[in-house]
Write a protein that holds these residues in place. Structure first.
Motif, short mmCIF file in Angstrom:
data_model
loop_
_atom_site.label_atom_id
_atom_site.label_comp_id
_atom_site.label_asym_id
_atom_site.label_seq_id
_atom_site.Cartn_x
_atom_site.Cartn_y
_atom_site.Cartn_z
N UNK A 54 0.83 -1.20 0.00
CA UNK A 54 0.00 0.00 0.00
C UNK A 54 0.87 1.26 0.00
N UNK A 55 2.09 1.15 0.53
CA UNK A 55 3.04 2.26 0.55
C UNK A 55 4.40 1.71 0.12
N UNK A 56 5.07 2.45 -0.76
CA UNK A 56 6.41 2.04 -1.19
C UNK A 56 7.34 3.24 -1.17
N UNK A 57 8.62 2.96 -1.03
CA UNK A 57 9.66 3.99 -1.04
C UNK A 57 10.93 3.33 -1.58
N UNK A 58 11.53 3.96 -2.57
CA UNK A 58 12.73 3.38 -3.17
C UNK A 58 13.92 4.30 -2.93
N UNK A 59 15.01 3.70 -2.43
CA UNK A 59 16.25 4.43 -2.18
C UNK A 59 17.41 3.48 -2.43
N UNK A 60 18.42 3.96 -3.12
CA UNK A 60 19.59 3.13 -3.49
C UNK A 60 19.16 1.85 -4.22
N UNK A 61 18.09 1.96 -5.02
CA UNK A 61 17.54 0.82 -5.76
C UNK A 61 17.08 -0.32 -4.86
#
Length: 97
Positions: A54-61
């Protein structure tokens, strides 16, 4: 609702969880402990494959996510993930959007 992860916390994920490009990491409600939001529940973190995020966050792939089944735990709050440098462990803050 969103997830925000500090640079120091990201370094912790790389070192302690050996997180690498392409990994997916889930934040989930677990029974036991306590949090500012719910007595008797605390936040867990694990490498996992998204099913119904429901929630996503992408950092450093690296994809961080919260499943729809755990959304209740956050009660509309954003999740801030930081590093407690005195204990060398993650710390969590919950802030209403």
């Amino acid at each position: 609702m969103k997830i925000l992860i500090s640079t120091e916390a990201m370094n912790w994920f790389h070192t302690e969880m050996e997180a690498v490009k392409g990994d997916t990491i889930r934040f989930f409600a677990r029974y036991g402990g306590s949090s500012p939001l719910h007595e008797g529940f605390s936040l867990g973190v694990t490498k996992d494959i998204p099913f119904e995020p429901t929630v996503t966050y992408k950092k450093d792939d690296i994809l961080f996510f919260i499943e729809e089944t755990d959304e209740w735990y956050f009660d509309g709050h954003d999740l801030y993930v930081e590093l407690d440098s005195t204990r060398d462990e993650l710390s969590y803050a919950y802030k209403k959007a």
